[in-house]
Design a protein around this motif. Sequence first.
Motif, PDB file in Angstrom:
ATOM      1  N   ASP A  62      41.580  30.964  28.416  1.00 20.32           N
ATOM      2  CA  ASP A  62      41.632  31.651  29.711  1.00 20.32           C
ATOM      3  C   ASP A  62      43.078  31.897  30.161  1.00 20.32           C
ATOM      4  O   ASP A  62      44.018  31.278  29.661  1.00 20.32           O
ATOM      5  N   ASP A  63      43.193  32.771  31.147  1.00 18.98           N
ATOM      6  CA  ASP A  63      44.409  32.992  31.960  1.00 18.98           C
ATOM      7  C   ASP A  63      45.488  33.819  31.270  1.00 18.98           C
ATOM      8  O   ASP A  63      46.527  34.078  31.858  1.00 18.98           O
TER       9      ASP A  63
ATOM     10  N   HIS B 299      38.815  37.989  33.249  1.00 13.59           N
ATOM     11  CA  HIS B 299      38.958  36.798  34.088  1.00 13.59           C
ATOM     12  C   HIS B 299      39.346  37.184  35.522  1.00 13.59           C
ATOM     13  O   HIS B 299      39.654  36.332  36.332  1.00 13.59           O
TER      14      HIS B 299
ATOM     15  N   HIS C 150      43.065  35.560  40.426  1.00 14.39           N
ATOM     16  CA  HIS C 150      42.907  34.126  40.126  1.00 14.39           C
ATOM     17  C   HIS C 150      43.114  33.278  41.363  1.00 14.39           C
ATOM     18  O   HIS C 150      43.540  32.122  41.303  1.00 14.39           O
TER      19      HIS C 150
END
Length: 275
Positions: A76-77, A126, A130
């Motif tokens: 992720d990220d 994603h 965030h």
Amino acid sequence: MIILLFIVGFSFRGTEDDVIVAVQKHGPPNEIPMLKNSPELKQTMKGSTYADSIIQKEKELIQQEENQKIVYLTFDDGPSSDANQLLDVLDHYRAKATFFMLAPQIKAHPEVVKRMVKTGYAVGLHGVTHDAHQFYHSKKSPLHEMQEDQKVLEKITGVKSTLIRTPYGSVPYMLDSYRKEIESYGFQLWDWDIDSDDWKSNSKAFVYRVINEIKLMESVGKHPVILMHDRGPTIKYLPILLNWLNKNHFVTKNLEESMDAYSFKCNDRCHPFGS
Ligand SMILES: [Zn+2]
């Protein structure tokens, strides 16, 4: 074809394996109309040698697939500025993986995202911010972030991904109504089975945590989805994990849109952000 006619139509004396070989080479006899009424073939079918062999082979193939020890690595990220190194490591071990990426990161590192697609990794979404407050602000906000991320990824790679993972996982802020909304647009929500907690420190402790959990899941026949992050320390120690997987005959696979996406269920645990 002539060989098959000869074997099946006139002088069938072969074993089941012969039939399979002949069928593999020439296709099943029922594709040949003139053979359908052949008394010898009827006898063969009645004795079930041919049909049973094919079914048996199919069963064995399914069994082999089920017996495979599969894990799904997810990151992720990213893509981070170290993502090329991450791909180098994965490439080295011929591992597959899925990347859930943020729109600003994709824009910042477009080349490595192209490399992911070209090399055959799975690319997923994603979101944009965030930021839990912004992402889970309303029923529409997760959808809008994923749609924007989807556009950014598609513009750079040509891939219109529907694989999504929401920031911090879907529980507790992804209310049932939010899930319904985003899924009605064709997005597939993925959480994970194993949380590596790799972000908690810069040590290799996460590797051993993951290995222990893989062993547990394998013992009950599960194929775990493993959450990790595209970050320097994770990349540094990832070879230990990949080496262990290879040695223990695990196969790594991409998450696919054809799979049933696995996400956590709310089960009364979900609530709006900030409440
Ligand atoms: Zn994240």
